[in-house]
Write a protein that holds these residues in place. Structure first.
Motif, mmCIF file in Angstrom:
data_model
loop_
_atom_site.group_PDB
_atom_site.id
_atom_site.type_symbol
_atom_site.label_atom_id
_atom_site.label_comp_id
_atom_site.label_asym_id
_atom_site.label_seq_id
_atom_site.Cartn_x
_atom_site.Cartn_y
_atom_site.Cartn_z
ATOM 1 N N SER A 261 0.852 -1.136 -0.067
ATOM 2 C CA SER A 261 -0.010 -0.016 -0.001
ATOM 3 C C SER A 261 0.795 1.191 0.020
ATOM 4 O O SER A 261 1.924 1.264 0.645
ATOM 5 N N PRO A 264 -1.647 7.806 1.168
ATOM 6 C CA PRO A 264 -2.675 8.414 0.408
ATOM 7 C C PRO A 264 -2.429 9.950 0.304
ATOM 8 O O PRO A 264 -1.565 10.312 1.141
ATOM 9 N N THR A 265 -2.814 10.609 -0.552
ATOM 10 C CA THR A 265 -2.743 12.091 -0.360
ATOM 11 C C THR A 265 -3.937 12.804 -0.185
ATOM 12 O O THR A 265 -5.207 12.188 -0.136
ATOM 13 N N GLY A 268 -6.854 12.324 -2.533
ATOM 14 C CA GLY A 268 -7.453 10.805 -2.589
ATOM 15 C C GLY A 268 -6.479 9.824 -3.406
ATOM 16 O O GLY A 268 -6.713 8.731 -3.275
ATOM 17 N N THR A 270 -2.333 8.631 -4.975
ATOM 18 C CA THR A 270 -1.189 8.585 -4.385
ATOM 19 C C THR A 270 -0.160 9.192 -4.864
ATOM 20 O O THR A 270 -0.130 9.750 -5.899
ATOM 21 N N THR A 315 0.816 6.244 6.058
ATOM 22 C CA THR A 315 -0.731 5.786 5.970
ATOM 23 C C THR A 315 -1.819 6.960 6.059
ATOM 24 O O THR A 315 -2.761 6.438 5.694
ATOM 25 N N SER A 316 -1.348 8.027 6.166
ATOM 26 C CA SER A 316 -2.132 9.212 5.962
ATOM 27 C C SER A 316 -1.823 10.339 5.303
ATOM 28 O O SER A 316 -0.490 10.461 4.965
ATOM 29 N N PRO A 317 -2.747 11.052 4.769
ATOM 30 C CA PRO A 317 -2.372 12.215 3.710
ATOM 31 C C PRO A 317 -1.681 13.292 4.697
ATOM 32 O O PRO A 317 -1.060 14.085 4.078
ATOM 33 N N THR A 401 -9.445 8.266 4.058
ATOM 34 C CA THR A 401 -8.334 8.965 4.339
ATOM 35 C C THR A 401 -8.383 10.251 4.858
ATOM 36 O O THR A 401 -7.704 10.818 5.352
#
Lengths: 543, 331
Positions: A261, A264-265, A268, A270, A315-317, A401
């Motif tokens: 994985s 995320p941005t 939404g 990558t 794992t988080s924007p 996200t």
């Protein structure tokens, strides 16, 4: 007897040739007076000596062109490249931050998050005067819509800007690759020409100019080798250009070093990584250069510093290291307050003793609100994932996200606002009254409550309005820093460009003075030929 | 000697003109908008305070609007109390007149009709609506707080006289709402009707029934609907005594309930007025601070604009001169 007549003619001819060479070089300087990257040149003359064996007099045999000088100060060029890097970096950041700053106007006539928050709480307060009034209820819904709208607009503007920057990386890297391949080609030409002892002035000019343009993109080191070629190396040590070879950078959002994985941005998707691919046909073997480039200077670093640099394991924007993720964290903090703290208060105290939270607030028709009862988010799955009846499930919704872009009102029917709470003393038996404002009063008091939240790397404790004020402060500091950097780098660029031009640029005055000087010498040489001719005529006539 | 080339002269000239032009734009915006710090980056140290002050000014505006609504509802309550007080004064007069034993039962019965009217007027006041809601109903403001009880007065001579009004038993009937009129001050905007009107209505009903010719049986001072007719052959003085005793009830309800409520409402209105003046003064101060921190000094802006214009004109003039000069003209 020495043939001085012939000598005179030969000397005059050598002079005509030499002056012409100088005049040609002057005309080239004038022609390129406005050519970017051009370094003025000057033909150097040398007297042509030939001892006269018969007379023993070393009169000389005229003049010859000895060499071509290209006026370049490598130190000035390096300073200019550094100045271009800083100027481009600051300008890129400042332009982007100007767009961000517009979302946080201080004039009071824009629907900022701060203004809509104040208006929303004021509307709740207004409703306490007459909780059953449908007009006042409709006003709460409208102000709620405004608040949701301003949060979504602000967040989406930041997300769209992040996406725009991400897309721009491809164009920037393509242009970097084009420049490095041109530099490699020029390296080859310089080596070829200079192996014969000549100065590859044109090729060096073009190469210097490309290096200056490349400085606008990213930081690098330049090393010149004995054959006249240069190596262009990233601060991490990767050679972008070595001899006649260049390495192409790549922009990818599926790097080989990432796991299953990717981070995320805000929008939404990558994030793109800038990589070099060591792998061959067997498969990609990417090395991540994003952080290395971002920590340097130049326009590309400016873009990355605003977009945010993500680690493949994020794992988080909001974990991105940059202005947009950090600012969006603050907006997300406000959203999370509305979804959790506000909604929980909106449910009222628990009607049961333990277990699933049983709401005790009621709308105009006696119905209790859902778990995300006032502020809701667009999600098709189960929202109360732990089933405890409380809005404390943020972060557990698959595929979500961020919540700011999904924020919405649970209902837009004014009757559905739960203004009152259970007035019945018996636990579990709910009875309310349409004119009860107990719930509203509790919600209004939330405005002054201190709330703590951590989103990404941003942690804050304060009232909800202070969250917004903190975002204003963050934007202000970043924008002011970039504006100062821009002013300083503009001024430094001017100094560096002046220093380069002092050495390398053509001066029309200077060239015309030389032109006049060499033109006169040329005319005098031509006159010498006439005199030589007259001398010969005299002899012929005497015969 | 430093070598100066045309490209340097050109770059400096363009820089100077651009700097002057951007100054002209900046100061003309300042002078025309009156705002020097329009965006956070204009002054990051002041920006948070300005954003905070903008929100506060906005909140004060909203408080002021809300105060007007509260003033409306409290003003209505104050008027009602004045009128209710007048009605009870009239009731006392009637009771005093009715206590005169020279009046026969029939005259007293006629006076009962007026007392009933007064009772109905008080009930009407207790059931006043403001913006569609009953202001004396507590939180149960969608139904009239006073309705004829299911148990009417017995033996009444008319249906109107048989009505025994009682305060609603709906849940929430005792709720008091308070609203913020400043950031920290709350004012109650309603009083449950029973605290104001119960005693007055009971007093008027007891007086009415006495004049009509019926005794009133009470539980804890509240008539329960029972009560037999006076035997005028022996109980005229009992009737007179009953009428006289209502004067105390009327006076007690007037002074303890109505006047007390009138004073309370007046106190709330005074607090509201006080809040308005506090808000005005806070807002004035805040606006002053805002204009000091965010606003542009008009004289400074105008002077700066003038200077920037002069600088621009000078730089343009100088550029014209400098760029014109060339050796070419002299060769």
């Amino acid at each position: 007897m020495a043939n001085f007549g012939a000598k005179l003619l030969n000397t005059a001819i050598s002079s005509l040739n030499a002056q012409q060479g100088v005049l040609a070089s002057i005309s080239n300087n004038i022609a390129n007076a406005n050519t970017p990257g051009y370094a003025r040149r000057s033909v150097q003359l040398e007297n042509q000596s030939s001892g006269d064996g018969k007379t023993g007099l070393n009169i000389g045999s005229g003049v010859k062109i000895s060499s071509l000088i290209r006026y370049v100060d490598e130190f000035a060029n390096r300073s200019l490249r550094e100045a271009v890097q800083n100027k481009s970096n600051a300008t890129t950041k400042d332009d982007l931050l100007s767009r961000v700053e517009d979302l946080f106007s201080l004039t009071g006539d824009t629907q900022t998050i701060g203004i809509t928050l104040t208006d929303f709480f004021a509307a709740l307060n207004d409703l306490t005067v007459n909780p059953a009034s449908l007009e006042l209820r409709a006003n709460v819904i409208e102000r709620g819509r405004d608040l949701v709208g301003s949060i979504k607009d602000t967040y989406n503007s930041l997300a769209n800007l992040q996406r725009e920057i991400d897309e721009k990386l491809v164009i920037e890297v393509d242009s970097i690759n084009l420049m490095t391949s041109q530099i490699a080609t020029l390296n080859q030409l310089v080596a070829q020409r200079e192996s014969t002892g000549n100065v590859a002035a044109d090729e060096r000019d073009r190469r210097d100019f490309l290096l200056e343009k490349l400085s606008g993109k990213l930081s690098f080191n330049v090393t010149e080798l004995s054959d006249g070629t240069i190596n262009v190396t990233l601060p991490s040590g990767l050679d972008l250009v070595y001899g006649s070879n260049s390495r192409d950078l790549e922009v990818t959002n599926s790097p080989s070093f990432a796991g299953s994985s990717l981070p995320p941005t805000l929008w939404g998707g990558t994030p793109s990584f800038i990589v070099y691919n060591y792998g061959g046909s067997g498969g990609a073997a990417h090395v991540d250069l994003t952080g290395d480039i971002a920590s340097g200077s130049g326009g590309l670093a400016g873009l990355l510093n605003v977009r945010g640099v993500y680690s493949a394991t994020d794992t988080s924007p909001f974990q991105g290291d940059g202005v947009l993720p950090e600012l969006a964290s603050r907006i997300e903090g406000i959203t999370r307050f509305l979804l959790t703290e506000f909604n929980e208060e909106y449910l009222g105290p628990d009607e049961t003793s333990g277990g699933v939270h049983q709401a005790s607030s009621m709308d105009l028709d006696g119905n209790i609100p859902g778990v995300y009862g006032f502020f809701d988010f667009a999600f098709s799955g189960l929202k109360d994932t732990d089933g405890d009846g409380l809005p404390d499930d943020l972060g557990t919704h698959a595929g979500v996200t961020n919540y700011s872009s999904l924020l919405q009102l649970a209902s837009t029917d004014p009757r559905d606002i739960a203004a009152g709470r259970d007035l019945n003393a018996t636990a579990g038996v709910l009875s309310g009254a349409p004119g009860d404002a107990t719930n509203l009063q509790a919600l209004v008091d939330l405005q002054d409550d201190t709330y703590t939240d951590t989103v990404g790397g941003f942690s804050f404790t304060g009232t909800i309005e202070q969250f917004y004020v903190n975002a204003v402060s963050f934007v202000g500091n970043e924008k002011s820093k970039s504006a100062t950097d821009k002013t300083v780098s503009d001024s430094n660029y001017k100094i560096a460009a002046d220093r380069r031009d002092q050495v390398s640029a053509t001066s029309i005055d200077e060239e015309f003075t030389s032109l006049t000087r060499f033109q006169k010498a040329y005319e005098a040489s031509a006159r010498l030929i006439r005199i030589g001719n007259q001398l010969l005529d005299e002899i012929f006539n005497a015969l | 000697m430093t070598r100066i080339t045309e490209s340097q002269v050109l770059r400096n000239t363009i820089d100077l003109i651009q700097k002057s032009r951007s100054d002209v734009v900046k100061y003309s915006q300042e002078a025309s908008s009156g705002i020097a710090v329009a965006k956070p980056g204009d002054d990051p140290t002041l920006a948070p305070a300005i954003a905070d002050m903008r929100e506060t000014v906005r909140r004060y505006d909203k408080h002021k609007l809300r105060i007007e609504t509260a003033r409306g509802v409290l003003g209505l309550q104050s008027d009602i109390m004045t009128q209710a007080n007048d009605i009870m004064v009239r009731a006392k007069e009637l009771a005093t007149q009715g206590a005169n034993e020279t009046l026969g039962p029939s005259v007293r019965a006629q006076m009962a009709a007026e007392v009933l009217e007064l009772r109905n007027a008080i009930v009407g006041m207790a059931n006043t609506k403001y913006q569609g809601r009953y202001i004396y109903g507590g939180a149960a403001d969608s139904t009239a707080p006073y309705n004829p009880d299911v148990v009417p007065y017995t033996n009444s001579t008319s249906a109107e006289a048989a009505k025994r009004y009682s305060y609603t038993t709906s849940i929430g009937n005792d709720s008091i709402r308070s609203v913020y009129v400043t950031d920290s001050t709350k004012v109650d905007v309603n009083t449950p009707g029973n605290q104001v009107f119960d005693n007055a209505i009971h007093a008027l009903e007891i007086l009415g029934r006495s004049l009509e010719g019926f005794k009133s049986s009470t539980v804890g001072g509240v008539p329960d609907g029972g009560g037999i007719a006076y035997d005028f052959s022996t109980e005229t003085s009992v009737q007179t005594q009953d009428i006289l005793s209502t004067i105390d009830l009327i006076e007690a309800s007037r002074t303890n309930d109505l006047q007390n409520e009138q004073v309370t409402v007046a106190g709330r209105l005074a607090r509201i007025d006080n809040s308005v003046s506090i808000l005005d003064s806070l807002q004035l101060n805040l606006n002053e601070v805002l204009s000091r921190t965010q606003g542009a000094d008009v004289f400074d802006s105008a002077t700066n604009l003038n200077q920037a214009q002069n600088a621009l004109e000078t730089s343009l003039a100088v550029s014209g001169k400098v760029l014109q000069i060339s050796l070419l003209d002299y060769l």
